[in-house]
Design a protein around this motif. Sequence first.
Motif, PDB file in Angstrom:
ATOM      1  N   TYR A   1       0.838  -1.209   0.000  1.00  0.00           N
ATOM      2  CA  TYR A   1       0.000   0.000   0.000  1.00  0.00           C
ATOM      3  C   TYR A   1       0.872   1.259   0.000  1.00  0.00           C
ATOM      4  O   TYR A   1       0.622   2.191  -0.768  1.00  0.00           O
ATOM      5  N   MET A   2       1.898   1.295   0.836  1.00  0.00           N
ATOM      6  CA  MET A   2       2.763   2.475   0.893  1.00  0.00           C
ATOM      7  C   MET A   2       3.490   2.683  -0.440  1.00  0.00           C
ATOM      8  O   MET A   2       3.684   3.820  -0.881  1.00  0.00           O
ATOM      9  N   CYS A  36       1.016   4.246  -2.615  1.00  0.00           N
ATOM     10  CA  CYS A  36       0.877   5.660  -2.236  1.00  0.00           C
ATOM     11  C   CYS A  36       1.939   6.500  -2.934  1.00  0.00           C
ATOM     12  O   CYS A  36       1.637   7.565  -3.490  1.00  0.00           O
ATOM     13  N   THR A  37       3.165   6.024  -2.905  1.00  0.00           N
ATOM     14  CA  THR A  37       4.256   6.741  -3.550  1.00  0.00           C
ATOM     15  C   THR A  37       4.035   6.794  -5.059  1.00  0.00           C
ATOM     16  O   THR A  37       4.197   7.851  -5.686  1.00  0.00           O
ATOM     17  N   ASP A  86       1.201   9.260  -5.891  1.00  0.00           N
ATOM     18  CA  ASP A  86       1.280  10.526  -5.166  1.00  0.00           C
ATOM     19  C   ASP A  86       0.136  10.647  -4.153  1.00  0.00           C
ATOM     20  O   ASP A  86      -0.586  11.627  -4.115  1.00  0.00           O
ATOM     21  N   TYR A  87       0.005   9.599  -3.354  1.00  0.00           N
ATOM     22  CA  TYR A  87      -0.990   9.555  -2.267  1.00  0.00           C
ATOM     23  C   TYR A  87      -2.405   9.860  -2.755  1.00  0.00           C
ATOM     24  O   TYR A  87      -3.159  10.563  -2.100  1.00  0.00           O
ATOM     25  N   GLN A 133      -3.287  11.435  -5.538  1.00  0.00           N
ATOM     26  CA  GLN A 133      -3.432  12.608  -6.400  1.00  0.00           C
ATOM     27  C   GLN A 133      -3.352  12.245  -7.883  1.00  0.00           C
ATOM     28  O   GLN A 133      -3.784  13.026  -8.729  1.00  0.00           O
ATOM     29  N   GLU A 149      -7.292   2.598   1.615  1.00  0.00           N
ATOM     30  CA  GLU A 149      -7.702   3.967   1.898  1.00  0.00           C
ATOM     31  C   GLU A 149      -8.953   3.972   2.768  1.00  0.00           C
ATOM     32  O   GLU A 149      -9.025   4.700   3.758  1.00  0.00           O
ATOM     33  N   SER A 187      -9.945  10.544  -0.350  1.00  0.00           N
ATOM     34  CA  SER A 187     -10.290   9.130  -0.519  1.00  0.00           C
ATOM     35  C   SER A 187     -11.717   8.941  -1.018  1.00  0.00           C
ATOM     36  O   SER A 187     -12.041   7.918  -1.611  1.00  0.00           O
TER      37      SER A 187
END
Length: 149
Positions: A14-15, A18-19, A22-23, A25, A42, A60
């Motif tokens: 998941y992390m 995220c990267t 861009d979390y 975006q 999320e 989210s």
Amino acid sequence: MDNTIHGESVNDIYMGLCTLCDYGQNVSVLNEYERTIFATQELENEVNNGGFAQFFDNSSGQFAGEIVQAFMAIGAVKTADICRKAVAAFPQELPVDWEARRTLFDEIDEDEVDEILSTCDDAFYAYEEDLEALNAAYIRKHWEHFSLW
């Protein structure tokens, strides 16, 4: 059962997602399998931090229209049903765009929606399904579609 996938935890994956996006975006860079895991994680993070209201109110909330299917995809039928009830609390489909969601929130009867979402929060917190294990199994099954490693 071990919930690691090739030495990585669901949270590690998941992390990484995220990267990659861009979390949240730039979720268009995620394929459908990555997006499924990103959306389920999320929701779990947001609901555990502030309930379904927080999930829908934050960025989210862009996943409101697909969250039921995401939980169905990982085999979390009970959680999908809770999400279905939470999404149905709103009088119309929630927009992907945050500003449009905020406008809709300003126009609805918050007391009625809050009552439904509170019931959904309680049902979610009961954790009738092992979401980590279900996410891990889904990732294992579709590992070739995860571009992180």
